[in-house]
Design a protein around this motif. Sequence first.
Motif, PDB file in Angstrom:
ATOM      1  N   VAL A   9      -4.413   2.835   0.915  1.00 58.29           N
ATOM      2  CA  VAL A   9      -4.502   3.081  -0.516  1.00 58.29           C
ATOM      3  C   VAL A   9      -3.543   2.077  -1.137  1.00 58.29           C
ATOM      4  O   VAL A   9      -2.337   2.163  -0.951  1.00 58.29           O
ATOM      5  CB  VAL A   9      -4.097   4.527  -0.872  1.00 58.29           C
ATOM      6  CG1 VAL A   9      -4.148   4.741  -2.381  1.00 58.29           C
ATOM      7  CG2 VAL A   9      -4.997   5.523  -0.152  1.00 58.29           C
ATOM      8  N   TRP A  10      -4.080   1.092  -1.848  1.00 56.92           N
ATOM      9  CA  TRP A  10      -3.293  -0.066  -2.276  1.00 56.92           C
ATOM     10  C   TRP A  10      -2.543   0.204  -3.573  1.00 56.92           C
ATOM     11  O   TRP A  10      -2.905   1.097  -4.344  1.00 56.92           O
ATOM     12  CB  TRP A  10      -4.207  -1.276  -2.442  1.00 56.92           C
ATOM     13  CG  TRP A  10      -4.952  -1.640  -1.192  1.00 56.92           C
ATOM     14  CD1 TRP A  10      -6.216  -1.260  -0.855  1.00 56.92           C
ATOM     15  CD2 TRP A  10      -4.466  -2.428  -0.100  1.00 56.92           C
ATOM     16  NE1 TRP A  10      -6.558  -1.770   0.377  1.00 56.92           N
ATOM     17  CE2 TRP A  10      -5.502  -2.486   0.864  1.00 56.92           C
ATOM     18  CE3 TRP A  10      -3.265  -3.091   0.155  1.00 56.92           C
ATOM     19  CZ2 TRP A  10      -5.374  -3.186   2.054  1.00 56.92           C
ATOM     20  CZ3 TRP A  10      -3.134  -3.790   1.343  1.00 56.92           C
ATOM     21  CH2 TRP A  10      -4.161  -3.831   2.273  1.00 56.92           C
ATOM     22  N   GLU A  21     -14.380   0.353 -12.263  1.00 52.99           N
ATOM     23  CA  GLU A  21     -13.532   1.018 -11.280  1.00 52.99           C
ATOM     24  C   GLU A  21     -14.097   2.381 -10.900  1.00 52.99           C
ATOM     25  O   GLU A  21     -14.104   2.770  -9.731  1.00 52.99           O
ATOM     26  CB  GLU A  21     -12.116   1.181 -11.842  1.00 52.99           C
ATOM     27  CG  GLU A  21     -11.370  -0.127 -12.008  1.00 52.99           C
ATOM     28  CD  GLU A  21     -10.047   0.040 -12.747  1.00 52.99           C
ATOM     29  OE1 GLU A  21      -9.256  -0.916 -12.743  1.00 52.99           O
ATOM     30  OE2 GLU A  21      -9.805   1.126 -13.322  1.00 52.99           O
ATOM     31  N   GLU A  24      -8.459   6.030  -8.553  1.00 56.91           N
ATOM     32  CA  GLU A  24      -8.536   6.289  -7.116  1.00 56.91           C
ATOM     33  C   GLU A  24      -7.185   6.724  -6.565  1.00 56.91           C
ATOM     34  O   GLU A  24      -7.114   7.623  -5.709  1.00 56.91           O
ATOM     35  CB  GLU A  24      -9.027   5.038  -6.383  1.00 56.91           C
ATOM     36  CG  GLU A  24     -10.478   4.693  -6.681  1.00 56.91           C
ATOM     37  CD  GLU A  24     -10.872   3.333  -6.149  1.00 56.91           C
ATOM     38  OE1 GLU A  24     -11.964   3.224  -5.557  1.00 56.91           O
ATOM     39  OE2 GLU A  24     -10.103   2.361  -6.321  1.00 56.91           O
ATOM     40  N   LEU A  25      -6.104   6.101  -7.037  1.00 55.09           N
ATOM     41  CA  LEU A  25      -4.768   6.501  -6.599  1.00 55.09           C
ATOM     42  C   LEU A  25      -4.474   7.930  -7.037  1.00 55.09           C
ATOM     43  O   LEU A  25      -3.980   8.742  -6.248  1.00 55.09           O
ATOM     44  CB  LEU A  25      -3.714   5.548  -7.183  1.00 55.09           C
ATOM     45  CG  LEU A  25      -2.260   5.846  -6.826  1.00 55.09           C
ATOM     46  CD1 LEU A  25      -2.012   5.594  -5.336  1.00 55.09           C
ATOM     47  CD2 LEU A  25      -1.298   4.998  -7.661  1.00 55.09           C
ATOM     48  N   HIS A  61       0.840  -1.195   0.000  1.00 57.49           N
ATOM     49  CA  HIS A  61       0.000   0.000   0.000  1.00 57.49           C
ATOM     50  C   HIS A  61       0.875   1.244   0.000  1.00 57.49           C
ATOM     51  O   HIS A  61       2.107   1.163  -0.010  1.00 57.49           O
ATOM     52  CB  HIS A  61      -0.965  -0.013   1.196  1.00 57.49           C
ATOM     53  CG  HIS A  61      -0.283  -0.250   2.520  1.00 57.49           C
ATOM     54  ND1 HIS A  61       0.417   0.721   3.196  1.00 57.49           N
ATOM     55  CD2 HIS A  61      -0.192  -1.369   3.278  1.00 57.49           C
ATOM     56  CE1 HIS A  61       0.901   0.228   4.319  1.00 57.49           C
ATOM     57  NE2 HIS A  61       0.545  -1.047   4.392  1.00 57.49           N
ATOM     58  N   LYS A 107      -7.360  -3.593  -6.087  1.00 58.95           N
ATOM     59  CA  LYS A 107      -7.806  -3.101  -4.786  1.00 58.95           C
ATOM     60  C   LYS A 107      -7.980  -1.584  -4.766  1.00 58.95           C
ATOM     61  O   LYS A 107      -8.841  -1.062  -4.063  1.00 58.95           O
ATOM     62  CB  LYS A 107      -6.813  -3.530  -3.695  1.00 58.95           C
ATOM     63  CG  LYS A 107      -6.732  -5.036  -3.524  1.00 58.95           C
ATOM     64  CD  LYS A 107      -5.606  -5.443  -2.599  1.00 58.95           C
ATOM     65  CE  LYS A 107      -5.977  -5.286  -1.144  1.00 58.95           C
ATOM     66  NZ  LYS A 107      -6.897  -6.340  -0.671  1.00 58.95           N
ATOM     67  N   THR A 108      -7.142  -0.870  -5.483  1.00 60.36           N
ATOM     68  CA  THR A 108      -7.274   0.589  -5.636  1.00 60.36           C
ATOM     69  C   THR A 108      -6.978   0.914  -7.098  1.00 60.36           C
ATOM     70  O   THR A 108      -5.860   0.675  -7.571  1.00 60.36           O
ATOM     71  CB  THR A 108      -6.277   1.349  -4.724  1.00 60.36           C
ATOM     72  OG1 THR A 108      -6.570   1.055  -3.349  1.00 60.36           O
ATOM     73  CG2 THR A 108      -6.377   2.851  -4.948  1.00 60.36           C
ATOM     74  N   SER A 109      -7.945   1.417  -7.809  1.00 56.31           N
ATOM     75  CA  SER A 109      -7.774   1.672  -9.249  1.00 56.31           C
ATOM     76  C   SER A 109      -6.804   2.827  -9.484  1.00 56.31           C
ATOM     77  O   SER A 109      -6.575   3.650  -8.586  1.00 56.31           O
ATOM     78  CB  SER A 109      -9.121   2.010  -9.883  1.00 56.31           C
ATOM     79  OG  SER A 109      -9.561   3.293  -9.462  1.00 56.31           O
TER      80      SER A 109
END
Length: 480
Positions: A294-295, A395, A305-306, A91, A300-302
């Motif tokens: 925040v992966w 996503e 999203e990041l 993460h 897990k986190t698109s």
Amino acid sequence: PAKMAAPIRFGMVPVKRLSRHFCALVQQQRCGLKKQNLYRNYATKANILSLHERGIFDDIFPEASIELPKLLQSGPQCIYCGFDPTADSLHIGNLLAIIGLLHCQRAGHNTIALIGGATARIGDPSGRSKEREALDLDQLQTNIRGLENNLRQISRNHEQEIWKSPKELRTLRIENNSSWYRQQNVVEFMSTVGRHLRMGTMLGRTSVQTRLNSAEGMSLTEFTYQMFQAYDFLHLHQEHKCLIQLGGGDQMGNMMTGHDLIKKVTGKEVYAITVPLVTTTSGEKLGKTAGNAVWLSREKTSPFELYQFFVRQPDSIMEKYLKLFTFLSMAEIADIMRKHLNHPENRLAQKKLAEQVTLLVHGVEGLESALRCTKAFYEGGFDVLQKLTQEEMKELFSEAPTTEMVLEPGMSLLDVLVKAKALSGEVTGWHIMTDGGVWINNVRQTDPRHVVVPSLHILDNNISIVRIGKKRYHLIKWIR
């Protein structure tokens, strides 16, 4: 293996200044002392020694040593950092350690990312209020593969998209400590390793004291974690001549135990360097334990999203985070900050930071996906939405309910929205639509009687994106 470190927050929090010996040596170099070239020292030795000025190198051990700065400029060294596979992805809290390894790689050093396939089964007590749940062996193998993928992808993205030099970087070596514990005999291990470690010193570590004074206490398994991490350092020292461990401030006690073990077994001096810990503005550690991770894996986190995570950070930390999370030069960062301060409403610094981190983690394809989703979500009309892939659609609207529907001749928009339960009923729905509260594919729909027209209301991927009000989304997947 070592993990993350001393607080660097999303609010402005002072970072401890690295040892005065680093500062003095860098100053001497600036005054023109003779420099020796490192093998493949593409970033120059001054750069590796001045990483504390970027905030990446936070503290060192032994603190009083003047040998570490000399060592880093004397030739290629072996530097490692460990990551326990307690989840199937790394993460954002792990990213600074990876960036630290990449900076060392750019300076011509040999780098090792150690995956703790064995130590993950023991559980590091550092920064935890209770013992970790035991990992299922199948899940552990899944987690190991996930971390390997993260590390390889980030290393590859760095070399291909950020380094972009004809000069070859030394390969990031990925090891798994389960490979050397499989053949260990517990009695032999305790008699050869355990006898060199002192109980008083181990009991005095902050992580141990915190747990011993807690209501739950501490198990013997957790207590031995620092012994296993110390042995990892010893093994890498003996097999790869590793002299430096990179980790977090909350790992300093474990790294000191490794230093003591190597000193007693071999008589050699080794070193530890810490990197900052990423926390929220309230001081909470970012990670899976805190539930706010925040992966680094797209599943897990698109990328969107990041990207948005960094775009949303406040102005007050932009300069600091550009120095920490990007490989931009100090001059480039200064120029970005000048332009940003002139027009902060444009969020130039945030966008540059988000672009560079997304590029490092997900590559060009991931960055392009993040930018497409950003445009579609905040600006996009019908044409922009048409360019989204089904994966990006999922996503982007991952929390939106999805309804599958067969298109029947003569269906009105109101019929569809009520049937999909995007609107609660015909009467209420009629008023919401006529008042302008319904959008389909980012186009406002005000006529409830309007018949569904595929070319107007359905995207090429057979999905309609419905928005009710400002934030309530619903997806309709058409079956043809």
